[in-house]
Every structure is written in structure tokens, then in C-alpha cells.
Design a protein around this motif. Sequence first.
Motif, PDB file in Angstrom:
ATOM      1  N   PRO A  32     -27.760  56.457  40.600  1.00  0.00           N
ATOM      2  CA  PRO A  32     -28.149  57.029  41.903  1.00  0.00           C
ATOM      3  C   PRO A  32     -29.320  56.262  42.507  1.00  0.00           C
ATOM      4  O   PRO A  32     -30.065  55.580  41.786  1.00  0.00           O
ATOM      5  CB  PRO A  32     -28.552  58.460  41.540  1.00  0.00           C
ATOM      6  CG  PRO A  32     -28.851  58.424  40.082  1.00  0.00           C
ATOM      7  CD  PRO A  32     -28.054  57.325  39.481  1.00  0.00           C
TER       8      PRO A  32
ATOM      9  N   THR B  40     -34.694  60.784  32.994  1.00  0.00           N
ATOM     10  CA  THR B  40     -34.507  60.814  34.457  1.00  0.00           C
ATOM     11  C   THR B  40     -34.367  59.425  35.070  1.00  0.00           C
ATOM     12  O   THR B  40     -34.031  59.318  36.261  1.00  0.00           O
ATOM     13  CB  THR B  40     -35.697  61.505  35.161  1.00  0.00           C
ATOM     14  OG1 THR B  40     -36.878  60.716  34.935  1.00  0.00           O
ATOM     15  CG2 THR B  40     -35.920  62.913  34.651  1.00  0.00           C
TER      16      THR B  40
ATOM     17  N   PHE C 172     -36.541  67.203  40.205  1.00  0.00           N
ATOM     18  CA  PHE C 172     -35.918  66.381  39.163  1.00  0.00           C
ATOM     19  C   PHE C 172     -35.057  67.205  38.209  1.00  0.00           C
ATOM     20  O   PHE C 172     -34.488  66.676  37.271  1.00  0.00           O
ATOM     21  CB  PHE C 172     -36.986  65.615  38.370  1.00  0.00           C
ATOM     22  CG  PHE C 172     -37.387  64.336  39.032  1.00  0.00           C
ATOM     23  CD1 PHE C 172     -36.731  63.155  38.749  1.00  0.00           C
ATOM     24  CD2 PHE C 172     -38.403  64.326  39.968  1.00  0.00           C
ATOM     25  CE1 PHE C 172     -37.083  61.979  39.387  1.00  0.00           C
ATOM     26  CE2 PHE C 172     -38.764  63.153  40.611  1.00  0.00           C
ATOM     27  CZ  PHE C 172     -38.098  61.981  40.321  1.00  0.00           C
TER      28      PHE C 172
ATOM     29  N   HIS D  40     -41.591  61.417  38.462  1.00  0.00           N
ATOM     30  CA  HIS D  40     -41.219  62.731  37.891  1.00  0.00           C
ATOM     31  C   HIS D  40     -42.440  63.605  37.636  1.00  0.00           C
ATOM     32  O   HIS D  40     -42.316  64.819  37.557  1.00  0.00           O
ATOM     33  CB  HIS D  40     -40.365  62.574  36.632  1.00  0.00           C
ATOM     34  CG  HIS D  40     -41.014  61.841  35.493  1.00  0.00           C
ATOM     35  ND1 HIS D  40     -42.164  62.273  34.855  1.00  0.00           N
ATOM     36  CD2 HIS D  40     -40.654  60.687  34.861  1.00  0.00           C
ATOM     37  CE1 HIS D  40     -42.465  61.438  33.875  1.00  0.00           C
ATOM     38  NE2 HIS D  40     -41.581  60.453  33.872  1.00  0.00           N
TER      39      HIS D  40
ATOM     40  N   TRP E 146     -32.162  57.207  43.611  1.00  0.00           N
ATOM     41  CA  TRP E 146     -33.523  57.593  43.226  1.00  0.00           C
ATOM     42  C   TRP E 146     -33.942  57.006  41.881  1.00  0.00           C
ATOM     43  O   TRP E 146     -35.108  57.059  41.502  1.00  0.00           O
ATOM     44  CB  TRP E 146     -33.677  59.121  43.195  1.00  0.00           C
ATOM     45  CG  TRP E 146     -32.564  59.861  42.495  1.00  0.00           C
ATOM     46  CD1 TRP E 146     -31.506  60.472  43.084  1.00  0.00           C
ATOM     47  CD2 TRP E 146     -32.391  60.043  41.084  1.00  0.00           C
ATOM     48  NE1 TRP E 146     -30.687  61.038  42.140  1.00  0.00           N
ATOM     49  CE2 TRP E 146     -31.204  60.792  40.899  1.00  0.00           C
ATOM     50  CE3 TRP E 146     -33.112  59.650  39.957  1.00  0.00           C
ATOM     51  CZ2 TRP E 146     -30.727  61.153  39.641  1.00  0.00           C
ATOM     52  CZ3 TRP E 146     -32.637  60.008  38.705  1.00  0.00           C
ATOM     53  CH2 TRP E 146     -31.466  60.747  38.553  1.00  0.00           C
ATOM     54  N   CYS E 147     -32.982  56.450  41.157  1.00  0.00           N
ATOM     55  CA  CYS E 147     -33.285  55.919  39.826  1.00  0.00           C
ATOM     56  C   CYS E 147     -34.103  54.629  39.968  1.00  0.00           C
ATOM     57  O   CYS E 147     -33.773  53.756  40.762  1.00  0.00           O
ATOM     58  CB  CYS E 147     -31.972  55.641  39.104  1.00  0.00           C
ATOM     59  SG  CYS E 147     -32.207  54.985  37.473  1.00  0.00           S
TER      60      CYS E 147
ATOM     61  N   SER F 147     -36.773  57.572  35.833  1.00  0.00           N
ATOM     62  CA  SER F 147     -37.851  57.461  36.821  1.00  0.00           C
ATOM     63  C   SER F 147     -39.190  57.291  36.113  1.00  0.00           C
ATOM     64  O   SER F 147     -39.385  57.792  35.002  1.00  0.00           O
ATOM     65  CB  SER F 147     -37.929  58.726  37.674  1.00  0.00           C
ATOM     66  OG  SER F 147     -36.693  58.972  38.271  1.00  0.00           O
TER      67      SER F 147
ATOM     68  N   LYS G 224     -31.939  65.722  38.473  1.00  0.00           N
ATOM     69  CA  LYS G 224     -31.930  64.257  38.471  1.00  0.00           C
ATOM     70  C   LYS G 224     -32.139  63.804  37.031  1.00  0.00           C
ATOM     71  O   LYS G 224     -33.207  63.296  36.666  1.00  0.00           O
ATOM     72  CB  LYS G 224     -33.039  63.713  39.370  1.00  0.00           C
ATOM     73  CG  LYS G 224     -32.780  63.952  40.853  1.00  0.00           C
ATOM     74  CD  LYS G 224     -33.897  63.413  41.705  1.00  0.00           C
ATOM     75  CE  LYS G 224     -33.574  63.616  43.181  1.00  0.00           C
ATOM     76  NZ  LYS G 224     -34.686  63.282  44.053  1.00  0.00           N
ATOM     77  N   ASN G 225     -31.157  64.035  36.230  1.00  0.00           N
ATOM     78  CA  ASN G 225     -31.308  63.679  34.816  1.00  0.00           C
ATOM     79  C   ASN G 225     -29.962  63.256  34.253  1.00  0.00           C
ATOM     80  O   ASN G 225     -28.911  63.495  34.873  1.00  0.00           O
ATOM     81  CB  ASN G 225     -31.885  64.855  34.023  1.00  0.00           C
ATOM     82  CG  ASN G 225     -30.934  66.036  34.021  1.00  0.00           C
ATOM     83  OD1 ASN G 225     -29.961  66.048  33.281  1.00  0.00           O
ATOM     84  ND2 ASN G 225     -31.198  67.036  34.866  1.00  0.00           N
TER      85      ASN G 225
END
Lengths: 191, 509
Positions: free
Chosen positions: B404, B98, B118, B105, B406-407, B100, B121-122
Motif C-alpha cells: 500500500p 506495519t 494504523f 506509527h 502508506w508503507c 512504517s 494498516k498492518n
Amino acid sequence: MATFSERWASLRNPSEATAITFQSAVLVFTAVALPVHIWSILHVLEELPAWLLRLSVWELLGVIAYTQAFALFESLGIFLIVLIPALILPKWLFANHFVALAGLLVFTNSLWAILLQQNYATVSDWGARQFLPWLALYALSMLAVYVSVLFSQKLSQWIRSFLDRTAVLAGLYITIDVISVLIVLIRNLPL
Amino acid sequence: MASHVSRRDFLKLSALLPFLRFGLSDLAANDFSVSGGSDFPNILFIVFDTLSARNMSLYGYPRETTPNITRFAGRSVVYHTHYASANFTSPGTASLLTGSYPWSHRAFHMHSTVLDRFRDKNIFHLLNEPIHTIAYSHNLLVTSLLEQFKGDLDIFMPTRDLALNDPEYSDRIFPRDYNASFWGEGLTLRGGGSRPSSLFLSLVYKALLYVRKRALAEQYGQSFPKGLPNLNDIYYILEDAIDWIITNLASLPDPYLAYFHLLPPHEPYTPRRDFIGLFDDGYVPTPKPPHFASEGYSDEFLNQERRDYDAYIAYVDSEFGRLLESMERSGMLENTYVILTSDHGELFERGIRGHVTPALYQPLIRIPLIISIPGQEERRDIYANTSCVDVLPGVLSLLGKQAPDWCEGQLLPLQPNQQNLGQRSIYAVEAKTNPKHSPLRKGTLALIKGDFKLIHYLDRQGEAAYELYDLSKDPEEMEDLYAWQTSLAADLTQELAGKLNQVNQPYLR
């Protein structure tokens, strides 16, 4: 008190044997459900603190539901294992003691199962030589259950009375199980 | 060995079955080019579970544990200070996939999963548009994570596909509710932390498993006298997975992203016969004082365990060598990024064995990262600190995509002259005892910045809660500088406290 031969002779008299009733089947199911559910609920409660850390309420309900739904099917499976031979075998073998006999057999097997669960790591390393004496002891315990129930009216009555009083618990377990099955079904609905 | 050979053949044939699900028309519709005419390269992840950089000769370990990986490194980018985000599988792998940290996560418990948000989000979600995605794991902890991402996977191979036995039922009976049903099945038949919740049927299950285990021991005992690799009652041999990859990768539709998470060298350390005793060399690592979370193991025992672990790594390396030879022969390295890494390390010191511990010392979190770029012929060494959360943005950048917002990772440097990442901070988190949906207040945090590493035990008070090491001068983490380097200690403590406060914000009421 009747002698062994008198008692044995009376057992062989089919007129004394009665059919398995719905009520006696319920009491035997109670005998099965009791150890299966007590064991299951205790171990679920043991794991609960760890699950509370990482699961949401719905996930937690789901995991508990799977364990309790399984307990229902385990209870029904064992109940059938007890009931089917009782329907097939000659009635005189049980006389009027079906409930007490089945109940005590289930309780004794539960104790053996608990013993095995507690010592599984040790037992799994055993060879046949270590295993056979315990197998003989197990067979003896089953025989002892059979003889003691058939020849002790007092024990027979006590077990029946105990199951009569605990039958309400079976109702509670079945309620929990049915709710669990519903939760499992809901969780598996196609979205 | 006839049955063994036929099983292999079966595996090879069965491996083709998943492709039938798509059908030729689907392949054409998705525009997957089998001939390799795509603009995108292939990406192959090989993740060896529990592979500590500390124990790899590639990174200077005195035992020759990884000659084949070192050969692979000769045509790759080698990251020397690459860190896992945690000290065990669930959080480490979730971060890798992810980009993150565990505080985001939240897969920081044993067998836990990432937050629902998530799910998309991977790495598979971000790449599945142009790329064909396939994933497999020996480790059920990873399978639980992959199950969350399966909507973005073209092929999600169940663990049983490359295992020798199959003790799992929930994924087939309850495919819509895998994780809850798997946890329920686990507690019912195998037991969680204690005994199984099924009184009778779990014994039948155990008896059947015992019979199967005995049969496997008989079949493979000659090759694996210390037992077969296993976890959660599932038995494997690495050879099967490597054979599958060798046989089937070339037939995957290009371009692909293939993720293989292979269990060895995770304990139990059960190398093949030819690797047992490989390191009976008398090597004794630097003795270290017991940790406050010591499990009470003696140095003698830990050294013995380390020796077995090292032999197991050599076995893993040998199997990787087989894969490498095949990739070299087939020319696969010319059009494929091959990424070799791990999810966390292993510890054999301070009275601790394994990785289920609050400790976050280097052997537990410093892991390998080696990336072979298509056509690369020379080795590049990167000494900048990098984290597993950097892999996702790194892979995206290889394909010309932006990471992205959020990363939490940064771009991986691919050239030695790109190493100037400044004084960036890298983190590792251990929070098994912290509730998933609460602020982080229990566990251990590590902050690595430049040459320094601050460890914060959240459950402890005062100076005992912190350790500070200079990794350049003291890579063995022997001399705690926290009480001596007061200014640096204060700065890093303040920075870590600030970060903790920031990541806890969404959970503070």
C-alpha cells in the motif's frame, strides 16, 4: 486514672458496650479510604509525566479511572475485613472504642504496608529467621494499638476527632471513585 | 518430572481448543484448505526478542552462538545488513508489522501502541483475506500491539497460553479495553516506574506471585539454575513455545500467516544448564570509550554480561534447531516461507548494558533477517541495506500483492543480483522522551546510507549532536568522522533534517 484491672473489669461489662452505628462505620471507612487513596493518588501522580508523553486525554482518563476504581474496591474490601469481625466478635472487646481502635489499627497496618512496599526487594530475599523478629514486632504493635486505645481516652478521642474532620475527604474520594467506575463502564461498553 | 510432562501434554491438547471456536462449518465457509491445496504458501514468522546480529556466529561473531540458525541459513536468503527501526520492542515490532517507521506509527514509548489509524494498516489486515492469521507473543509489549490488530487475527493467543504463570487479569475482566485496563492493572499491582498504587492488595498479589515463583524455581531449578526466563512477572520456558509450534503448526488450516514473538534472548539472560559456561573462553571484544549516556558499567562487567547473553543465544539457537529438524522432517519447508528475525539488538559496550538507552549503535539496531523460500536448497547472501519496514512489502510481494502507498518500506531483494537498491536511506528512531502527539524534537535518529551512518542526538547541540561512521571500514563505530568528512557530513545532516521536517509536518501547528 483507672487502673488496668479496673479498666479491664469495666470493659467486660456488656452494658457499657454500644452497637456499631452508621456514623461510626462511616468514620472507619474514612480511616480505610484515607491511606489507600493517598497512596494511590501519589503514585498515579508520580507516573503522570510518563503517561502524558504517550497517552491521549481519553486514554489517560481511562488508566487513572482503573487505578481509582481499584482503590474504591480495595477500600471496601479492607473496610469489610474490619467491619465483619467487629459485627461477629463480642462487643465488649471494643467497648465504645470501635472507631478509634479500627482507625488506629488501619493506620498502623498502613504504616507497616508502606514499610513493606519501600523495602520489598530486601524483604523478598529474607528467610524465616530474618522474618520472624519482624513478625513478632508486628504482633506487638497490634497489641500496643489495642491496649493504648482501650486504656487512653485521650488517644481514643483524638483519633475519633481526627476522623471526624477528615470524613469530608472520604466523600471526595468516593466522588472520584464513582466517576472512575463510570469511566471504566463507558470504556467497556460494546460499540 | 511427571508434572512437567503432563503440563506439556496439557499444552498440546489445549492448543487445539482455539480451533473449536471456528467449528468445521466456519472453516469450510472460509475456504481454508487443510490439505494444503491453496494457491498461497504458508508464512511463519519466528521473532526472537533482542537478538543482535552482532552476537550471531552466522554473521561472523567469533563465538559459535548460532550453529542451527547457520544450518537454516544454508537453504535461505540471508540479509547481512538488516536494520531494526528502533532499539526496543514497541517501535521495532510495530514497524515490522506495519511497514512504517516509528515517526509514523508513533509506538515509540515503552509499552506504547500504534495510532488508531494504523489499526488496519498492518500485515494481518493486508493478508487476512486469503490467509488464516494467528499470532502469539511472550512479550506483553507486543501483546499490546497484537491486541490492536486482533480484529484481523483469526487466532490471537494470550500471553498466558504459553507461560508458566498467569499474573494478568485485565484482558479477561476488560476485554473491550485491554490496553488502558492493562496499564491500570500494571500500575495498581506491579507498579510503573516505582511502587504499585495499591497499598495493600499489591502486597497480597506479590506474596502470591512469590509463592508461585518459588514453586516454579523448585520445579525448574535443576534445568534453569540462573532462573527462569521472565518479563513483567510472567515466566516462560522457550521449550513450551517451540513444542506448541511443532505440535500445532501442521494442523493449522492452510494457508496461514503465523507470527510467534518469543522472549529469549531478552534479559534476564537465563540459559538452560547445558549452556551455562559455554563461552568461558577469554574472548574480549574491542574496548570502546564511554558514551555520554554511559550507565557506568565497567568493561569487565559488560564482558561477563555479554558472555551470559551469548550463552542464552546458543540456548535459543538450540531450540530453533529442534524446530528446524521438525520442519525438515514434516516437509513444512516445502510449502512455507519461514522468516526468522528480531525486533532490536543488545549493547554491551561504552558503559551501556541492554537496550534502554538513547544510543543507536550497530549492536542495538542490526538484527538478523533470514527467509527460507519454499523448496529453496541453496543459500543466498544479500548485502544491500534493508530495514524491518521492508518485510511487509516483501511478504506482500511473495503473495503477488502490491504494497500500500502508506508503507515506508521497499521490496526485499530475494536474489543477490537484485541487490541494487541504489543509495537508499534507512532510518532508526529512539524517541522515548518525545511526546507521542508532538513533532520529534527529543531522542536519537540514525540514517544509514550506503556504507555510512549518521547518528543525530536531538537533545544535544553543535557537533556533539552528531556522529558519522564508515561502516565498511569501521564496523565497530570507533572513529567518528563527522568533523573530518565535512562534505559528506553536511549532505547527510541536511538529508536527515529534511526527513525530520517532513515527518514532523503533521504535528506542526
